[in-house]
Design a protein around this motif. Structure first.
Motif, PDB file in Angstrom:
ATOM      1  N   ILE A  93      -0.392   1.552  -8.817  1.00 25.98           N
ATOM      2  CA  ILE A  93      -1.730   1.648  -9.403  1.00 25.98           C
ATOM      3  C   ILE A  93      -1.682   2.411 -10.717  1.00 25.98           C
ATOM      4  O   ILE A  93      -2.363   2.052 -11.685  1.00 25.98           O
ATOM      5  CB  ILE A  93      -2.709   2.282  -8.399  1.00 25.98           C
TER       6      ILE A  93
ATOM      7  N   ALA B 199      -7.371   1.032  -5.628  1.00 23.44           N
ATOM      8  CA  ALA B 199      -7.031  -0.374  -5.833  1.00 23.44           C
ATOM      9  C   ALA B 199      -8.288  -1.205  -6.047  1.00 23.44           C
ATOM     10  O   ALA B 199      -9.372  -0.880  -5.544  1.00 23.44           O
ATOM     11  CB  ALA B 199      -6.244  -0.907  -4.636  1.00 23.44           C
TER      12      ALA B 199
ATOM     13  N   GLY C  99       0.794  -1.221   0.000  1.00 24.17           N
ATOM     14  CA  GLY C  99       0.000   0.000   0.000  1.00 24.17           C
ATOM     15  C   GLY C  99       0.820   1.261   0.000  1.00 24.17           C
ATOM     16  O   GLY C  99       0.349   2.318  -0.440  1.00 24.17           O
TER      17      GLY C  99
ATOM     18  N   ARG D 245      -1.714  -4.306   2.685  1.00 25.40           N
ATOM     19  CA  ARG D 245      -1.153  -3.664   3.868  1.00 25.40           C
ATOM     20  C   ARG D 245      -0.689  -4.767   4.796  1.00 25.40           C
ATOM     21  O   ARG D 245      -1.447  -5.652   5.163  1.00 25.40           O
ATOM     22  CB  ARG D 245      -2.186  -2.786   4.574  1.00 25.40           C
TER      23      ARG D 245
ATOM     24  N   SER E 233       1.341   2.660  -3.501  1.00 25.71           N
ATOM     25  CA  SER E 233       0.074   2.738  -4.224  1.00 25.71           C
ATOM     26  C   SER E 233       0.132   3.642  -5.438  1.00 25.71           C
ATOM     27  O   SER E 233      -0.354   3.286  -6.514  1.00 25.71           O
ATOM     28  CB  SER E 233      -1.037   3.207  -3.280  1.00 25.71           C
ATOM     29  N   CYS E 234       0.702   4.822  -5.288  1.00 21.32           N
ATOM     30  CA  CYS E 234       0.698   5.782  -6.399  1.00 21.32           C
ATOM     31  C   CYS E 234       1.347   5.186  -7.636  1.00 21.32           C
ATOM     32  O   CYS E 234       0.749   5.139  -8.714  1.00 21.32           O
ATOM     33  CB  CYS E 234       1.415   7.071  -5.994  1.00 21.32           C
TER      34      CYS E 234
ATOM     35  N   ALA F 217      -4.069  -3.856  -3.324  1.00 23.42           N
ATOM     36  CA  ALA F 217      -3.201  -3.264  -2.312  1.00 23.42           C
ATOM     37  C   ALA F 217      -3.072  -4.216  -1.132  1.00 23.42           C
ATOM     38  O   ALA F 217      -4.072  -4.741  -0.637  1.00 23.42           O
ATOM     39  CB  ALA F 217      -3.752  -1.922  -1.854  1.00 23.42           C
TER      40      ALA F 217
ATOM     41  N   LEU G 292      -8.397  -4.933  -1.372  1.00 28.59           N
ATOM     42  CA  LEU G 292      -7.470  -4.758  -0.261  1.00 28.59           C
ATOM     43  C   LEU G 292      -7.170  -6.117   0.347  1.00 28.59           C
ATOM     44  O   LEU G 292      -8.078  -6.914   0.612  1.00 28.59           O
ATOM     45  CB  LEU G 292      -8.080  -3.835   0.798  1.00 28.59           C
TER      46      LEU G 292
ATOM     47  N   GLN H 110      -0.216   8.357  -0.286  1.00 26.99           N
ATOM     48  CA  GLN H 110      -0.260   6.948  -0.660  1.00 26.99           C
ATOM     49  C   GLN H 110      -1.571   6.303  -0.209  1.00 26.99           C
ATOM     50  O   GLN H 110      -2.161   5.485  -0.936  1.00 26.99           O
ATOM     51  CB  GLN H 110       0.928   6.198  -0.049  1.00 26.99           C
TER      52      GLN H 110
ATOM     53  N   THR I 144      -4.486   0.244   9.262  1.00 22.89           N
ATOM     54  CA  THR I 144      -4.822   0.665   7.898  1.00 22.89           C
ATOM     55  C   THR I 144      -5.924   1.718   7.913  1.00 22.89           C
ATOM     56  O   THR I 144      -5.837   2.738   7.220  1.00 22.89           O
ATOM     57  CB  THR I 144      -5.272  -0.544   7.066  1.00 22.89           C
TER      58      THR I 144
ATOM     59  N   MET J  34      -4.410   4.581  -2.574  1.00 21.70           N
ATOM     60  CA  MET J  34      -4.761   3.174  -2.355  1.00 21.70           C
ATOM     61  C   MET J  34      -6.251   2.926  -2.530  1.00 21.70           C
ATOM     62  O   MET J  34      -6.684   1.803  -2.805  1.00 21.70           O
ATOM     63  CB  MET J  34      -4.307   2.737  -0.970  1.00 21.70           C
TER      64      MET J  34
END
Length: 274
Positions: A129, A218, A122, A143, A125-126, A141, A221, A211, A150, A215
């Motif tokens: 994704i 996504a 996660g 975590r 993420s930027c 994502a 998760l 981030q 989270t 996320m």
């Protein structure tokens, strides 16, 4: 892209981790479990971590146990002599924020079998994704810690707005009441360590908040927890994600599913210092 014979029978998962021990280890556990279940796995590390990692265990033995598992590395964008442990990890994270998308796309293009999906930490993420959307594959994502933590990360911006952070000169035993579901549980001292900042525009705090925001895009998760432990907070996270997979505790699942001794890979992961 050229395909190997029989590739279609095995889904291909690309796993992207960040170069920190507490993230690489659970990512590796998840990757091993997927490989053990006949998934093809491409495990992406930074060049620095990958070199440390592969020098620490018997890669030939690992490959015999997980024949569909492949390690790939990408540059972290820093000079070779830059520190990458301790506080140096901050420079690594900022550099990957700017360079990882292009590096990930290069890996995706080079793969003989296109990935079925990407599982990304996660905190990446930027880049992950964005790369997945450009390449046309879903990104899940992962975590590596609890649902509660989270959920707290999704409220970093709110913590600033409500004046809960910075934490300096505040009563650390005061309850944090602006996070739904944790009003009577979470004290200021229980907030993640990144909340112990000196000013509201702290770059690292902004990085994690950004981030977490990314996320939300996504496809699903994945959490290293289980339903019975955190049902209430998992329900809250369901307001953000339509699909949540609770697969923890990963080490226990691995002990049940994978009978072979995998101490060599764990020892290798332990060698990564941050």
């Amino acid at each position: 892209m050229e395909k190997e014979e029989g590739q279609e029978a095995h889904p291909h998962v690309v796993i992207c981790t960040i170069p920190a021990q507490g993230h690489v280890k659970p990512m590796l556990k998840l990757a091993e479990l997927l490989s053990h279940s006949s998934f093809r796995v491409t495990f992406i590390n930074t060049e620095y971590v990958n070199a440390t990692f592969l020098s620490s265990f018997d890669i030939q033995s690992f490959s015999r146990r997980f024949p569909k598992f492949r390690f790939v590395s990408i540059p972290d964008g820093l000079p070779p002599d830059s520190p990458r442990s301790g506080k140096g990890i901050i420079d690594v994270l900022f550099s990957l924020r700017d360079t990882a998308k292009a590096a990930l796309l290069e890996v995706l293009v080079s793969l003989r079998q296109p990935p079925t999906c990407i599982i990304a930490d996660g905190i990446m993420s930027c880049a992950a994704i964005d790369a997945g959307e450009e390449f046309g594959v879903p990104v899940l994502a992962f975590r590596t810690y609890s649902a509660c933590c989270t959920w707290t990360y999704f409220h970093l911006s709110m913590l600033l707005q409500e004046g809960e952070v910075p934490l300096q000169d505040k009563d650390m035993d005061q309850l944090v009441t602006c996070i739904s579901g944790l009003e009577n549980v979470l004290r200021r001292r229980d907030l993640p360590s990144i909340c112990r900042i000196e000013r509201a525009d702290d770059p690292l705090y902004t990085f994690f908040a950004t981030q977490a925001l990314a996320m939300r895009r996504a496809s699903a998760l994945i959490l290293n927890t289980f339903e019975e432990l955190e049902a209430a907070i998992l329900f809250k996270l369901g307001s953000i994600f339509s699909k949540i997979y609770t697969i923890g505790p990963l080490h226990a699942l691995s002990n049940v599913r994978i009978k072979d001794d995998n101490s060599s890979t764990l020892a290798s992961a332990k060698s990564i210092q941050t």
